[in-house]
Design a protein around this motif. Structure first.
Motif, PDB file in Angstrom:
ATOM      1  N   ILE A 161       0.502 -11.878  -2.904  1.00 41.10           N
ATOM      2  CA  ILE A 161       1.865 -11.405  -2.701  1.00 41.10           C
ATOM      3  C   ILE A 161       1.901  -9.892  -2.562  1.00 41.10           C
ATOM      4  N   GLU A 162       1.094  -9.190  -3.348  1.00 42.28           N
ATOM      5  CA  GLU A 162       1.103  -7.733  -3.305  1.00 42.28           C
ATOM      6  C   GLU A 162       0.578  -7.189  -1.986  1.00 42.28           C
ATOM      7  N   ASP A 163      -0.055  -8.043  -1.181  1.00 40.96           N
ATOM      8  CA  ASP A 163      -0.592  -7.607   0.114  1.00 40.96           C
ATOM      9  C   ASP A 163       0.409  -7.804   1.258  1.00 40.96           C
ATOM     10  N   ILE A 164       1.595  -8.334   0.941  1.00 39.51           N
ATOM     11  CA  ILE A 164       2.631  -8.493   1.961  1.00 39.51           C
ATOM     12  C   ILE A 164       3.455  -7.212   2.016  1.00 39.51           C
ATOM     13  N   LEU A 165       3.484  -6.585   3.177  1.00 38.92           N
ATOM     14  CA  LEU A 165       4.241  -5.347   3.356  1.00 38.92           C
ATOM     15  C   LEU A 165       5.727  -5.650   3.557  1.00 38.92           C
ATOM     16  N   LEU A 166       6.017  -6.546   4.494  1.00 39.02           N
ATOM     17  CA  LEU A 166       7.405  -6.919   4.772  1.00 39.02           C
ATOM     18  C   LEU A 166       7.437  -8.204   5.590  1.00 39.02           C
ATOM     19  N   CYS A 167       8.624  -8.795   5.638  1.00 39.65           N
ATOM     20  CA  CYS A 167       8.850 -10.008   6.424  1.00 39.65           C
ATOM     21  C   CYS A 167       9.984  -9.723   7.410  1.00 39.65           C
ATOM     22  N   ARG A 168       9.782 -10.130   8.639  1.00 36.90           N
ATOM     23  CA  ARG A 168      10.785  -9.887   9.684  1.00 36.90           C
ATOM     24  C   ARG A 168      11.227 -11.211  10.297  1.00 36.90           C
ATOM     25  N   ALA A 169      12.545 -11.403  10.418  1.00 38.96           N
ATOM     26  CA  ALA A 169      13.086 -12.644  10.973  1.00 38.96           C
ATOM     27  C   ALA A 169      12.815 -12.727  12.469  1.00 38.96           C
ATOM     28  N   GLU A 170      12.484 -13.938  12.903  1.00 39.25           N
ATOM     29  CA  GLU A 170      12.267 -14.214  14.325  1.00 39.25           C
ATOM     30  C   GLU A 170      12.778 -15.627  14.584  1.00 39.25           C
ATOM     31  N   GLY A 171      14.121 -15.776  14.666  1.00 40.61           N
ATOM     32  CA  GLY A 171      14.718 -17.102  14.810  1.00 40.61           C
ATOM     33  C   GLY A 171      14.485 -17.917  13.551  1.00 40.61           C
ATOM     34  N   ASN A 172      13.951 -19.122  13.707  1.00 41.36           N
ATOM     35  CA  ASN A 172      13.626 -19.975  12.558  1.00 41.36           C
ATOM     36  C   ASN A 172      12.240 -19.690  12.000  1.00 41.36           C
ATOM     37  N   TYR A 173      11.596 -18.655  12.525  1.00 38.12           N
ATOM     38  CA  TYR A 173      10.281 -18.242  12.049  1.00 38.12           C
ATOM     39  C   TYR A 173      10.393 -16.877  11.383  1.00 38.12           C
ATOM     40  N   SER A 174       9.300 -16.432  10.785  1.00 36.75           N
ATOM     41  CA  SER A 174       9.227 -15.087  10.219  1.00 36.75           C
ATOM     42  C   SER A 174       7.899 -14.466  10.629  1.00 36.75           C
ATOM     43  N   ILE A 175       7.909 -13.168  10.829  1.00 32.94           N
ATOM     44  CA  ILE A 175       6.669 -12.434  11.079  1.00 32.94           C
ATOM     45  C   ILE A 175       6.322 -11.674   9.807  1.00 32.94           C
ATOM     46  N   ILE A 176       5.139 -11.932   9.277  1.00 35.19           N
ATOM     47  CA  ILE A 176       4.691 -11.305   8.036  1.00 35.19           C
ATOM     48  C   ILE A 176       3.728 -10.173   8.375  1.00 35.19           C
ATOM     49  N   TYR A 177       4.037  -8.977   7.894  1.00 35.31           N
ATOM     50  CA  TYR A 177       3.178  -7.813   8.083  1.00 35.31           C
ATOM     51  C   TYR A 177       2.366  -7.601   6.815  1.00 35.31           C
ATOM     52  N   MET A 178       1.057  -7.444   6.969  1.00 37.16           N
ATOM     53  CA  MET A 178       0.164  -7.315   5.827  1.00 37.16           C
ATOM     54  C   MET A 178      -0.225  -5.858   5.579  1.00 37.16           C
ATOM     55  N   VAL A 179      -0.567  -5.546   4.331  1.00 37.15           N
ATOM     56  CA  VAL A 179      -0.949  -4.193   3.943  1.00 37.15           C
ATOM     57  C   VAL A 179      -2.417  -3.929   4.228  1.00 37.15           C
ATOM     58  N   SER A 180      -3.287  -4.837   3.783  1.00 34.43           N
ATOM     59  CA  SER A 180      -4.723  -4.558   3.748  1.00 34.43           C
ATOM     60  C   SER A 180      -5.351  -4.349   5.119  1.00 34.43           C
ATOM     61  N   ASN A 181      -4.992  -5.197   6.095  1.00 31.77           N
ATOM     62  CA  ASN A 181      -5.645  -5.081   7.404  1.00 31.77           C
ATOM     63  C   ASN A 181      -4.694  -4.671   8.519  1.00 31.77           C
ATOM     64  N   GLY A 182      -3.441  -4.402   8.156  1.00 38.21           N
ATOM     65  CA  GLY A 182      -2.478  -3.999   9.162  1.00 38.21           C
ATOM     66  C   GLY A 182      -2.099  -5.105  10.120  1.00 38.21           C
ATOM     67  N   GLY A 183      -2.493  -6.339   9.811  1.00 41.94           N
ATOM     68  CA  GLY A 183      -2.217  -7.454  10.702  1.00 41.94           C
ATOM     69  C   GLY A 183      -0.852  -8.065  10.467  1.00 41.94           C
ATOM     70  N   LYS A 184      -0.503  -9.013  11.314  1.00 42.83           N
ATOM     71  CA  LYS A 184       0.756  -9.738  11.140  1.00 42.83           C
ATOM     72  C   LYS A 184       0.563 -11.180  11.593  1.00 42.83           C
ATOM     73  N   GLU A 185       1.413 -12.053  11.073  1.00 43.72           N
ATOM     74  CA  GLU A 185       1.247 -13.478  11.342  1.00 43.72           C
ATOM     75  C   GLU A 185       2.619 -14.142  11.459  1.00 43.72           C
ATOM     76  N   ILE A 186       2.731 -15.091  12.406  1.00 47.25           N
ATOM     77  CA  ILE A 186       3.967 -15.843  12.570  1.00 47.25           C
ATOM     78  C   ILE A 186       3.947 -17.023  11.605  1.00 47.25           C
ATOM     79  N   ILE A 187       4.990 -17.127  10.771  1.00 50.73           N
ATOM     80  CA  ILE A 187       5.060 -18.138   9.723  1.00 50.73           C
ATOM     81  C   ILE A 187       6.238 -19.077   9.986  1.00 50.73           C
ATOM     82  N   THR A 188       6.017 -20.355   9.775  1.00 51.60           N
ATOM     83  CA  THR A 188       7.046 -21.359  10.045  1.00 51.60           C
ATOM     84  C   THR A 188       7.976 -21.533   8.847  1.00 51.60           C
ATOM     85  N   ARG A 189       8.542 -20.411   8.390  1.00 46.90           N
ATOM     86  CA  ARG A 189       9.568 -20.392   7.348  1.00 46.90           C
ATOM     87  C   ARG A 189      10.614 -19.361   7.748  1.00 46.90           C
ATOM     88  N   THR A 190      11.864 -19.595   7.353  1.00 43.96           N
ATOM     89  CA  THR A 190      12.909 -18.628   7.646  1.00 43.96           C
ATOM     90  C   THR A 190      12.841 -17.464   6.671  1.00 43.96           C
TER      91      THR A 190
END
Length: 262
Positions: A161-190
């Motif tokens: 949890i501490e490695d999650i920078l922020l969550c951004r809404a994208e319709g019924n999905y969310s984009i999760i931005y990570m701290v450690s590697n600067g990556g992001k991932e599309i998640i099937t949760r609002t």
């Protein structure tokens, strides 16, 4: 055919669930029922089922004790429970499934369908042992060490949890931005679901489209410098220098949070 065991201390609940499965879930065969953690363990060893419907609160032990006993067995679990917000949050964090009592037929069919999908595909990301390991690990760890299961388009990704920078809404999905590697991932949760799960971990919804980890704020600006979304409450700069807008109705509450240690 999926072979299932029902573990619940209430006979009425066991029989009702068995009847619902017989009527509405044709691919489920109930091979045994048990009234405690220990009789449940014996039934599991005897029948080696694919699926367990497990009550959480029982007189001898909680259903979580049974999980500890079967942690090396590859099996699917659907919890059955009366409303318990803390238990349900722990279950959702670990990407496990649950049904609230009294059991709704549509929710039962949906939960069973997800289990069927997992058993058919046997995807590594959906392996029960991995989800169970995170659940048990979370129950013994400090808040900042907890992990969450993120349902992606191909499986489940487990992150701290501490490695999650922020969550951004994208319709019924969310984009999760990570701290450690600067990556992001599309998640099937609002974003609303993430807000419910992460509010106790110093995450704050500063905009209809953003949920941020307050531990990773660098500064707050009274004018909005973000180019992505409108926000007339200013903006925050995150630890990766990303500028995130603040809604006017969230600004006062955000500034109140700044006045307290976090």
């Amino acid at each position: 055919m999926i072979r299932a065991i029902i573990v619940d201390d209430e006979e009425k609940s066991r029989k009702l669930l068995a009847d619902l499965l017989s009527k509405y879930c044709a691919n489920i065969t109930v091979v045994d029922m048990a009234d405690s953690v220990y009789s449940g363990m014996k039934a599991i060893q005897k029948h080696k089922p694919d699926l367990i419907f497990l009550d959480i609160i029982m007189p001898d032990e909680t259903g979580f004790r049974l999980l500890e006993m079967i942690k090396d067995i590859d099996i699917e679990i659907i919890f059955t429970t009366a409303y318990d917000q803390y238990a349900i949050k722990a279950i959702r964090f670990s990407a496990l499934d649950y049904l609230l009592k009294p059991i709704n037929i549509d929710e039962l069919q949906a939960a069973v369908a997800k289990v069927e999908e997992k058993i058919i595909h046997k995807a590594e990301e959906l392996n029960f042992n991995k989800r169970l390991h995170v659940f048990l690990e979370n129950s013994q760890s400090m808040p900042h060490q907890k992990k969450i299961g993120l349902p992606t388009q191909v499986g489940i990704s487990f992150v701290a949890i501490e490695d999650i920078l922020l969550c951004r809404a994208e319709g019924n999905y969310s984009i999760i931005y990570m701290v450690s590697n600067g990556g992001k991932e599309i998640i099937t949760r609002t974003l609303k679901e993430f807000e419910e799960l992460l509010s106790d971990f110093n995450f704050f919804r500063i905009h209809r489209s953003y949920l941020i980890n307050l531990n990773h704020i660098k500064e707050y600006n009274r004018t909005n410098q973000s180019v992505d979304f409108d926000g007339d409450g200013g903006c925050v700069v995150m630890s990766n220098n990303m500028k995130v807008p603040v809604s006017r109705d969230k600004r006062k509450l955000l500034l109140t949070r700044f006045s307290k240690p976090f």
